[in-house]
Motif scaffolding. Structure first.
Motif, PDB file in Angstrom:
ATOM      1  N   THR A   1      -3.971   6.564   6.963  1.00  0.00           N
ATOM      2  CA  THR A   1      -2.532   6.590   7.225  1.00  0.00           C
ATOM      3  C   THR A   1      -2.022   5.214   7.619  1.00  0.00           C
ATOM      4  OG1 THR A   1      -2.661   8.905   7.921  1.00  0.00           O
ATOM      5  CG2 THR A   1      -0.742   7.651   8.645  1.00  0.00           C
ATOM      6  N   SER A   2      -2.764   4.527   8.463  1.00  0.00           N
ATOM      7  CA  SER A   2      -2.348   3.204   8.928  1.00  0.00           C
ATOM      8  C   SER A   2      -2.178   2.236   7.766  1.00  0.00           C
ATOM      9  CB  SER A   2      -3.374   2.644   9.924  1.00  0.00           C
ATOM     10  OG  SER A   2      -3.425   3.437  11.089  1.00  0.00           O
ATOM     11  N   HIS A   3      -3.036   2.363   6.759  1.00  0.00           N
ATOM     12  CA  HIS A   3      -2.946   1.454   5.616  1.00  0.00           C
ATOM     13  C   HIS A   3      -1.870   1.898   4.627  1.00  0.00           C
ATOM     14  CE1 HIS A   3      -4.453  -1.591   2.802  1.00  0.00           C
ATOM     15  NE2 HIS A   3      -4.255  -0.688   1.851  1.00  0.00           N
ATOM     16  N   PHE A   4      -1.927   3.143   4.182  1.00  0.00           N
ATOM     17  CA  PHE A   4      -1.093   3.570   3.056  1.00  0.00           C
ATOM     18  C   PHE A   4       0.279   4.112   3.460  1.00  0.00           C
ATOM     19  CE2 PHE A   4      -5.264   3.727   0.884  1.00  0.00           C
ATOM     20  CZ  PHE A   4      -4.943   2.928  -0.196  1.00  0.00           C
ATOM     21  N   TRP A   5       0.508   4.343   4.738  1.00  0.00           N
ATOM     22  CA  TRP A   5       1.839   4.779   5.163  1.00  0.00           C
ATOM     23  C   TRP A   5       2.527   3.701   5.997  1.00  0.00           C
ATOM     24  CZ3 TRP A   5      -1.302   8.336   3.244  1.00  0.00           C
ATOM     25  CH2 TRP A   5      -0.758   9.475   2.664  1.00  0.00           C
ATOM     26  N   HIS A   6       1.789   3.106   6.939  1.00  0.00           N
ATOM     27  CA  HIS A   6       2.405   2.170   7.869  1.00  0.00           C
ATOM     28  C   HIS A   6       2.102   0.706   7.538  1.00  0.00           C
ATOM     29  CE1 HIS A   6       1.882   5.786  10.784  1.00  0.00           C
ATOM     30  NE2 HIS A   6       2.931   5.943  10.013  1.00  0.00           N
ATOM     31  N   GLU A   7       1.192   0.474   6.621  1.00  0.00           N
ATOM     32  CA  GLU A   7       0.786  -0.887   6.233  1.00  0.00           C
ATOM     33  C   GLU A   7       0.396  -1.709   7.471  1.00  0.00           C
ATOM     34  OE1 GLU A   7       3.537  -2.693   3.528  1.00  0.00           O
ATOM     35  OE2 GLU A   7       3.615  -0.934   2.219  1.00  0.00           O
ATOM     36  N   ASP A   8      -0.286  -1.036   8.384  1.00  0.00           N
ATOM     37  CA  ASP A   8      -0.791  -1.665   9.601  1.00  0.00           C
ATOM     38  C   ASP A   8      -2.256  -2.015   9.359  1.00  0.00           C
ATOM     39  OD1 ASP A   8      -1.637  -2.398  12.115  1.00  0.00           O
ATOM     40  OD2 ASP A   8      -0.546  -0.801  13.164  1.00  0.00           O
ATOM     41  N   HIS A   9      -2.488  -3.186   8.804  1.00  0.00           N
ATOM     42  CA  HIS A   9      -3.825  -3.565   8.351  1.00  0.00           C
ATOM     43  C   HIS A   9      -4.795  -3.753   9.518  1.00  0.00           C
ATOM     44  CE1 HIS A   9      -2.124  -4.198   4.325  1.00  0.00           C
ATOM     45  NE2 HIS A   9      -1.085  -4.684   4.966  1.00  0.00           N
TER      46      HIS A   9
ATOM     47  N   PRO B   1       0.804  -1.232   0.000  1.00  0.00           N
ATOM     48  CA  PRO B   1       0.000   0.000   0.000  1.00  0.00           C
ATOM     49  C   PRO B   1       0.832   1.275   0.000  1.00  0.00           C
ATOM     50  CG  PRO B   1      -0.877  -1.584   1.575  1.00  0.00           C
ATOM     51  CD  PRO B   1       0.420  -2.138   1.097  1.00  0.00           C
ATOM     52  N   SER B   2       1.921   1.299   0.768  1.00  0.00           N
ATOM     53  CA  SER B   2       2.719   2.527   0.845  1.00  0.00           C
ATOM     54  C   SER B   2       3.366   2.840  -0.498  1.00  0.00           C
ATOM     55  CB  SER B   2       3.790   2.398   1.932  1.00  0.00           C
ATOM     56  OG  SER B   2       4.664   1.321   1.653  1.00  0.00           O
ATOM     57  N   ARG B   3       3.813   1.805  -1.219  1.00  0.00           N
ATOM     58  CA  ARG B   3       4.401   2.045  -2.539  1.00  0.00           C
ATOM     59  C   ARG B   3       3.342   2.533  -3.518  1.00  0.00           C
ATOM     60  NH1 ARG B   3       6.556  -2.655  -3.332  1.00  0.00           N
ATOM     61  NH2 ARG B   3       4.965  -3.522  -4.721  1.00  0.00           N
TER      62      ARG B   3
ATOM     63  N   VAL C   1       1.209  16.490   9.413  1.00  0.00           N
ATOM     64  CA  VAL C   1       2.538  16.987   9.052  1.00  0.00           C
ATOM     65  C   VAL C   1       3.603  15.966   9.428  1.00  0.00           C
ATOM     66  CG1 VAL C   1       4.252  18.782   9.483  1.00  0.00           C
ATOM     67  CG2 VAL C   1       1.852  19.403   9.204  1.00  0.00           C
ATOM     68  N   ALA C   2       3.462  15.365  10.605  1.00  0.00           N
ATOM     69  CA  ALA C   2       4.419  14.325  11.022  1.00  0.00           C
ATOM     70  C   ALA C   2       4.373  13.145  10.063  1.00  0.00           C
ATOM     71  CB  ALA C   2       4.105  13.873  12.449  1.00  0.00           C
ATOM     72  N   ARG C   3       3.195  12.825   9.582  1.00  0.00           N
ATOM     73  CA  ARG C   3       3.053  11.761   8.571  1.00  0.00           C
ATOM     74  C   ARG C   3       3.811  12.132   7.303  1.00  0.00           C
ATOM     75  NH1 ARG C   3      -2.709  10.841   5.790  1.00  0.00           N
ATOM     76  NH2 ARG C   3      -1.962  12.644   4.599  1.00  0.00           N
TER      77      ARG C   3
ATOM     78  N   GLU D   1     -13.907  14.544  14.959  1.00  0.00           N
ATOM     79  CA  GLU D   1     -13.632  13.180  15.404  1.00  0.00           C
ATOM     80  C   GLU D   1     -13.712  12.215  14.219  1.00  0.00           C
ATOM     81  OE1 GLU D   1     -15.306   9.796  18.551  1.00  0.00           O
ATOM     82  OE2 GLU D   1     -16.174  11.811  18.537  1.00  0.00           O
ATOM     83  N   LEU D   2     -14.723  12.389  13.387  1.00  0.00           N
ATOM     84  CA  LEU D   2     -14.880  11.543  12.205  1.00  0.00           C
ATOM     85  C   LEU D   2     -13.714  11.750  11.232  1.00  0.00           C
ATOM     86  CD1 LEU D   2     -16.434   9.696  10.271  1.00  0.00           C
ATOM     87  CD2 LEU D   2     -17.814  11.677   9.597  1.00  0.00           C
ATOM     88  N   ALA D   3     -13.379  13.000  10.971  1.00  0.00           N
ATOM     89  CA  ALA D   3     -12.295  13.295  10.024  1.00  0.00           C
ATOM     90  C   ALA D   3     -10.974  12.712  10.503  1.00  0.00           C
ATOM     91  CB  ALA D   3     -12.174  14.804   9.829  1.00  0.00           C
ATOM     92  N   ILE D   4     -10.684  12.831  11.788  1.00  0.00           N
ATOM     93  CA  ILE D   4      -9.414  12.349  12.333  1.00  0.00           C
ATOM     94  C   ILE D   4      -9.356  10.823  12.306  1.00  0.00           C
ATOM     95  CG2 ILE D   4      -8.007  12.216  14.426  1.00  0.00           C
ATOM     96  CD1 ILE D   4      -9.169  15.075  15.064  1.00  0.00           C
ATOM     97  N   ALA D   5     -10.447  10.166  12.691  1.00  0.00           N
ATOM     98  CA  ALA D   5     -10.474   8.705  12.669  1.00  0.00           C
ATOM     99  C   ALA D   5     -10.254   8.186  11.247  1.00  0.00           C
ATOM    100  CB  ALA D   5     -11.799   8.189  13.224  1.00  0.00           C
ATOM    101  N   TYR D   6     -10.886   8.856  10.281  1.00  0.00           N
ATOM    102  CA  TYR D   6     -10.735   8.451   8.875  1.00  0.00           C
ATOM    103  C   TYR D   6      -9.295   8.647   8.403  1.00  0.00           C
ATOM    104  CZ  TYR D   6     -11.044   8.803   3.786  1.00  0.00           C
ATOM    105  OH  TYR D   6     -10.831   8.656   2.443  1.00  0.00           O
ATOM    106  N   GLU D   7      -8.714   9.818   8.697  1.00  0.00           N
ATOM    107  CA  GLU D   7      -7.340  10.090   8.253  1.00  0.00           C
ATOM    108  C   GLU D   7      -6.339   9.149   8.923  1.00  0.00           C
ATOM    109  OE1 GLU D   7      -8.072  14.849   7.353  1.00  0.00           O
ATOM    110  OE2 GLU D   7      -7.441  14.164   9.326  1.00  0.00           O
ATOM    111  N   TRP D   8      -6.598   8.798  10.151  1.00  0.00           N
ATOM    112  CA  TRP D   8      -5.715   7.864  10.855  1.00  0.00           C
ATOM    113  C   TRP D   8      -5.804   6.475  10.215  1.00  0.00           C
ATOM    114  CZ3 TRP D   8      -5.933   6.856  16.885  1.00  0.00           C
ATOM    115  CH2 TRP D   8      -4.766   6.147  17.272  1.00  0.00           C
ATOM    116  N   ALA D   9      -7.011   6.036   9.896  1.00  0.00           N
ATOM    117  CA  ALA D   9      -7.179   4.735   9.240  1.00  0.00           C
ATOM    118  C   ALA D   9      -6.475   4.722   7.882  1.00  0.00           C
ATOM    119  CB  ALA D   9      -8.665   4.431   9.069  1.00  0.00           C
TER     120      ALA D   9
END
Length: 662
Positions: free
Chosen positions: A296-304, A16-18, A255-257, A286-294
């Motif tokens: 990020t978890s997939h496409f940056w950290h590959e934490d499925h 996903p990150s690639r 930004v840290a991402r 709350e909705l926007a942050i939860a979505y962006e975190w999800a």
């Protein structure tokens, strides 16, 4: 047997990150990782001096040649044969290149790129006799070299070097240049050639350390992150502005991402933002942050697994919404989880695809029947079709999707005239799907339909923006009726999601024009339309920082001219909420105070015009004015009502001031 054990090797290659980095490199770090070597100048100097003792003449020749290639002439070819110059009498020489090639070099004396140069490299301590012998041998070849360059590992005093060069020119008629150890050391330490020294001489191996050179985007991100964290740590920055605090915490995580900080660091920042949103009961953020975190978890950290866990948070917040934009977040995340399961990156029991898909489809189907909200309903219908594509594309890969493409084409056709239908995001999604649809007449028809619609909207939008410019020109020249006509031409064409800002500008302009001709109600309606459009963006993204206080200020002015006190107070309160949330700097806080004071005086002047026989109808208004932090307005009204005793008790009227006569 689980999906993980049966997944094919090809499926497991999905990264996903690639995938995201290839499509949006701007969202990732642009810093460069470099290797630095801790080698002192004295250490390299000693190493060069002792090369002959180490029987390492060949390493020196390679080292010297590479420096000459970098700083003198890229077109060098070495001679083959025994150490000391080989059968060709030179250690290296230039080969001819065309002027078109040499023009691209960035080396000193590029105008001499066509010259024929001979090189002699020596690590002998008796540098003078060695150079004389090398030059004599090269000159004896009668090859008509334009220049002979001798490189030695010894220190050669400048006077002795110059005298020998002159002597050799007179003797052989060829220009001679002597480069000594000082030149070599300068090329390495002052001109960034340490890597050549390490590779060719072996000096410095084991001292390397990895360093990071910040790219231009990361430089800005790092500065922004430091500023955000300083604000968040300062408790005085967000007095009564919880939304601003949440937004800054959210921005810090993003930004840290972008800087590609460690997953622990990024997750910690997202967790902080999410907690702050929950603690302050700001559901949209709350909705926007939860979505962006999800995401990020997939496409940056590959934490499925974390992506799946965060999907539950997004689902809890979005399923009960009647806004298709909220459900779109689920519609975006569900295919991601489906791919994680299908590729074997996550067990099917963790993906909960059946239950999640059913819940999303049910929520979308409920919105499709909202005939009073056609944009919202059609948007939901489009996402429902996207969900069907995701289902069939993964679980039933052999099933045809023709019926879906036909239905989708019908949706796009029905969207004509629906200004806020998200054509662009749907076109982007279909473009990505098109990578897997090799040959389909139905899909091609769908794609043509949506691209034609985008082209038409783009053309209309561009024309409308020109109309807005012309309308403002008319307004500036004192021709409000002409301006109204031009604004009218523009507004209808700008009711499109991708032209939101232009629509707001046109609506505000029309409000100004109608006010100029005395049509205050029409001015108010257009201004209110601009405010409504402004808040539709806020509703979609939950960011109060994106709202423009100037639009709300214009709304207050419009209501004030109509003289309706309840609407004036409502407009004032709305503007103050936004301005307070955005007042981060001292300058912004001063501006807030000035606007609040101006409003207060305007409202006070209006209230003083209240007929005496109507004062009984607004007996409770002073309390409302106190709640809205409008003390001067409250004082004026209390005075008009004859409540001098209250004003004296509270210190608004000085003791020495005599009572007014009744």
């Amino acid at each position: 047997m689980t999906e993980q054990t049966t997944a094919s090797p090809d499926k497991l290659k999905y990264a996903p990150s690639r995938y995201m980095r290839d499509r949006h490199p701007d969202l990732f770090s642009d810093s460069v990782s470099e290797v630095e070597y801790e080698v002192e100048r004295e250490v390299l100097s000693y190493h060069l001096e002792t090369l002959t003792n180490q029987k390492d003449e060949t390493a020196f020749e390679n080292f010297a040649q590479r420096l000459c290639e970098k700083f003198i002439a890229p077109n060098i070819r070495p001679q083959t044969g025994p150490v000391g110059g080989g059968d060709g009498k030179t250690d290296a020489e230039t080969f001819p290149v065309s002027s078109e090639i040499s023009a691209r070099w960035f080396v000193p004396d590029n105008d001499k790129a066509g010259e024929r140069k001979a090189f002699a490299f020596s690590a002998k301590k008796t540098w003078r006799s060695k150079i004389k012998a090398d030059v004599a041998a090269i000159a004896g070849t009668k090859r008509e070299y334009d220049q002979i360059i001798c490189v030695t590992n010894q220190f050669v005093p400048a006077k002795k070097s110059a005298d020998l060069q002159d002597e050799l020119v007179k003797e052989h008629g060829i220009s001679v240049t002597i480069l000594d150890r000082t030149w070599l050391l300068d090329r390495v330490f002052k001109h960034g050639s340490m890597a050549i020294a390490v590779e060719e001489l072996g000096v410095g191996k084991g001292t390397e350390k990895q360093t990071t050179k910040l790219g231009p985007s990361d430089t800005k991100r790092a500065s922004e992150l430091d500023a955000l964290e300083a604000k968040i740590a300062d408790g005085s920055q967000y007095q009564g502005q919880p939304a601003a605090l949440v937004e800054d915490a959210r921005r810090a995580a993003l930004v840290a991402r972008g800087l590609e900080h460690s997953s622990a660091d990024v997750n910690g920042r997202f967790d902080r933002a999410l907690r702050l949103a929950r603690d302050n009961n700001i559901k949209k953020l709350e909705l926007a942050i939860a979505y962006e975190w999800a995401w990020t978890s997939h496409f940056w950290h590959e934490d499925h697994l974390r992506t799946s866990e965060l999907y539950d948070d997004v689902e809890r917040l979005a399923l009960g919404s009647d806004d298709a934009n909220d459900l779109e977040r689920l519609s975006n995340l569900l295919p991601v989880i489906r791919v994680s399961v299908h590729s074997g990156s996550m067990d099917a029991s963790k993906g909960k695809l059946k239950d999640r898909t059913a819940a999303l489809k049910s929520a979308l189907e409920a919105l499709t029947v909202q005939t009073n909200r056609p944009n919202n309903a059609l948007h939901a219908e489009a996402m429902l079709l996207m969900t069907r594509v995701s289902e069939k594309g993964v679980e039933h890969r052999d099933d045809p999707l023709k019926d879906i493409w036909v239905s989708f084409t019908d949706v796009i056709k029905r969207a004509e005239g629906l200004g806020t239908f998200p054509f662009t995001s749907i076109a982007d999604a279909l473009t990505q799907i098109g990578e897997f649809i090799a040959d389909s007449d139905e899909f091609d028809t769908l794609f043509e339909t949506i691209t034609d619609a985008l082209a038409a909207r783009s053309g209309e939008g561009e024309a409308a923006t020109k109309n807005v410019q012309r309308a403002y020109q008319k307004l500036a020249k004192g021709l409000p009726y002409d301006a109204i006509r031009w604004f009218g031409r523009a507004v209808a064409l700008l009711i499109k999601e991708e032209y939101e800002d232009d629509l707001i500008a046109a609506s505000l302009g029309a409000g100004f024009a109608f006010e100029e001709v005395g049509l205050l109600w029409a001015a108010r309606n257009y201004t209110l339309a601009a405010v409504s459009q402004e808040f539709s963006v806020f509703k979609r993204y939950g960011s109060i920082g994106a709202l423009r206080a100037s639009v709300l200020s214009r709304y207050f002015d419009t209501e004030f001219k109509l003289g309706r006190v309840p609407q004036i107070l409502s407009a004032h309160e709305l503007e103050m909420i936004v301005r307070k949330a955005q007042a981060r700097t001292e300058g912004q806080r001063r501006r807030l105070g000035k606007v609040q004071e101006a409003h207060m005086m305007q409202i006070a002047s209006l209230l003083l015009q209240t007929p005496v026989d109507k004062l009984g109808d607004i007996a409770q208004l002073p309390d409302a004015l106190e709640r809205l932090a409008l003390p001067m307005s409250r004082t004026a009204l209390l005075y008009l009502m004859g409540n001098e005793d209250i004003l004296r008790t509270q210190g608004w009227i000085p003791e020495q001031e005599t009572p007014r006569r009744r």
